[in-house]
Design an enzyme around this catalytic site. Structure first.
Site, PDB file in Angstrom:
ATOM      1  N   LYS A  36       2.262   2.619   2.230  1.00 20.21           N
ATOM      2  CA  LYS A  36       1.009   1.873   2.087  1.00 20.21           C
ATOM      3  C   LYS A  36      -0.008   2.719   1.328  1.00 20.21           C
ATOM      4  CE  LYS A  36      -2.179  -0.734   5.073  1.00 20.21           C
ATOM      5  NZ  LYS A  36      -2.377  -1.234   6.445  1.00 20.21           N
ATOM      6  N   SER A  86      -2.680  -5.864   7.319  1.00 21.14           N
ATOM      7  CA  SER A  86      -3.035  -5.449   5.983  1.00 21.14           C
ATOM      8  C   SER A  86      -1.891  -4.731   5.244  1.00 21.14           C
ATOM      9  CB  SER A  86      -4.262  -4.539   6.055  1.00 21.14           C
ATOM     10  OG  SER A  86      -3.971  -3.387   6.822  1.00 21.14           O
ATOM     11  N   SER A 126      -1.599  -4.319  11.790  1.00 15.33           N
ATOM     12  CA  SER A 126      -1.179  -4.425  10.387  1.00 15.33           C
ATOM     13  C   SER A 126       0.243  -4.033  10.085  1.00 15.33           C
ATOM     14  CB  SER A 126      -2.111  -3.598   9.516  1.00 15.33           C
ATOM     15  OG  SER A 126      -3.297  -4.298   9.385  1.00 15.33           O
TER      16      SER A 126
HETATM   17  N1  GLN Z   1      -6.542  -7.679  10.809  1.00 14.95           N
HETATM   18  C1  GLN Z   1      -7.107  -6.551  11.481  1.00 14.95           C
HETATM   19  C2  GLN Z   1      -8.370  -6.107  10.794  1.00 14.95           C
HETATM   20  O1  GLN Z   1      -8.706  -6.687   9.829  1.00 14.95           O
HETATM   21  C3  GLN Z   1      -6.130  -5.438  11.566  1.00 14.95           C
HETATM   22  C4  GLN Z   1      -5.929  -4.755  10.296  1.00 14.95           C
HETATM   23  C5  GLN Z   1      -5.234  -3.430  10.433  1.00 14.95           C
HETATM   24  O2  GLN Z   1      -4.489  -3.177  11.386  1.00 14.95           O
HETATM   25  N2  GLN Z   1      -5.490  -2.585   9.453  1.00 14.95           N
HETATM   26  O3  GLN Z   1      -9.029  -5.211  11.207  1.00 14.95           O
END
Ligand code: GLN
Length: 436
Positions: free
Chosen positions: A33, A108, A132
């Protein structure tokens, strides 16, 4: 190799940058990532503000994967700084779901899930703050493992929320989670939150009992309900006891998370002012605070700005007790609930996401709160720092994958990994058609 990847990327936009060179003697290939620093490869966290940032060093997890024979093929697309559930908040291309390119890969770590689903024999490093790894794994029909907080060094991980961020693994093949969890685990003096920890013993310990919270199916679609109930039958068939429990904490975790995560995010983003990292092309004739403001206005996306506003507001003097302190006590309650339940059960099962991956056209109509609510089942284990796993467990009428999430006690990845191996042997998962 690189030109093949380029072709695949033209179709699915899973990579924000491809590695300029993949060592010929690599024993396996992986991607990471784009919030994990990679020596010499642009690392931008899906944000325009970091354009041009080429770190001088590899994040600990990337370094360890390379040392164990891995060849890094590229950096995967993501929501800006991890802010999102659908990977649509990326400045470098929105990854497209390999089962239907009109739909999201989840977020994400959407690019990582897409790479895991499309590329053969691939494993990708994702990062989870509030879900995510599991969310995109579920939407792309692959296996996703988020280890215990502190299991994997965060050195070289560009912070979203430091008390929540965890590096995890995504792959179409459960065996790769088993193989690479020990690779990336272990205490690292460069990250004080990486703990002295029990080895990730992978003894093949079977799951004997599973708790299903009554709240697990709140707001779930009919397809998700069906696939979840069928999965519970399969788990019973594996010889485990499945019992229903009360877990009201699940209902309060989401709002608490969005307060804690945005508080931490808004302080972390304060370092991006056009001076140290990434773009530095502001108008130097401006007064310094005008310089910072104009720079941040221009290069942060809307969701990053929303989170800076929310996080700054909820930790302001006068509001802090009402929001931040209260959210921390909800977090303690969530941790306590898992502790209680996991004293008597090996794992807590829920669907991973309440619906299958939505179409981009429908995501565009969602407000922020609706999109935050989609994380209601992935957020609780992230607040608690407990390890969790998503496995593909069914498909809807359009062939879109559905995920089952299992949460185990701290440091008990063992039961999750052995469950993933057993599940892989009995569940006939479908590979996405990567017609390139
Ligand atoms: N959807 C969650 C957020 O927007 C989790 C995203 C993540 O784990 N980076 O914070």
């Amino acid at each position: 190799m690189t030109s093949d990847l380029q072709k695949i990327n033209d179709r699915y936009s899973m990579f924000s940058a491809l590695a300029p060179h993949i060592p010929d003697d690599a024993e396996f290939l992986f991607s990471a990532k784009d919030n994990l620093t990679s020596a010499g490869i642009e690392t931008r966290c899906g944000s325009k503000i970091l354009e041009g940032y080429r770190p001088a060093f590899d994040a600990a997890a990337i370094e360890k994967m390379k040392k164990s024979g891995g060849g890094l093929v590229g950096k995967t697309n993501m929501d800006e700084f991890g802010f999102g559930t659908f990977s649509v908040n990326s400045a470098y291309g929105i990854p497209k779901n390999p089962f239907d390119r009109e739909r999201s890969c989840g977020g994400s770590s959407g690019g990582s899930a897409c790479a895991a689903a499309v590329l053969e024999d691939h494993v990708s490093l994702g990062v989870s703050t509030g879900g995510s790894v599991c969310c995109p794994a579920a939407f792309c029909g692959v296996y996703g493992l988020t280890p215990t907080y502190g299991r994997v060094s965060r050195y070289g991980l560009i912070d979203y929320g430091n008390s929540l961020d965890k590096i995890g693994l995504l792959s179409a093949d459960a065996g790769r989670l088993k193989k690479h969890l020990p690779t990336i685990s272990g205490r690292d003096p460069r990250d004080p939150t990486s703990c002295v920890q029990p080895e990730p013993a992978l003894s093949g310990k079977r799951i004997g009992s599973v708790a299903v919270p009554k709240e697990a199916l709140d707001g779930a679609s009919a397809d998700v309900r069906r696939a979840f109930n069928e999965s519970l039958e399969r788990i019973r068939g594996m010889g485990a006891d499945v019992e229903t429990v009360d877990m009201p904490a699940l209902r309060y975790a989401m709002p608490a998370y969005y307060i804690i995560a945005t508080c931490e995010a808004s302080t972390n983003l304060a370092r991006y002012v056009g001076m140290r990292y990434g773009r530095q092309d502001g108008d130097l004739a401006l007064k310094f605070d005008d310089y910072f403001t104009s720079f941040r206005t221009k290069y942060f996306g809307d969701e990053a700005k929303r989170r800076i506003l929310l996080g700054t507001y909820t930790r302001m003097a006068g509001f802090r007790d009402r929001y931040y302190a209260k959210a921390l006590s909800v977090r303690r309650h969530v941790i306590g609930s898992y502790r209680e339940i996991l004293k008597n059960y090996d794992a807590v099962a829920t669907p991973t996401m309440p619906f299958v991956s939505p179409k981009f056209a429908d995501i565009a109509l969602m407000g922020p709160v609706e999109s935050y609510a989609a994380d209601r089942l992935t957020i609780p284990p992230n607040l608690a720092g407990t390890p969790h796993l998503s496995v593909p467990c069914g498909y809807d009428g359009d062939g879109m994958p559905i995920g089952l999430q299992l949460v185990a006690d701290h440091w008990n990845e063992d039961v999750l990994i052995s469950f993933a191996s057993d599940w892989e042997g009995m569940f006939d998962s479908r590979r996405a058609e990567a017609d390139i």
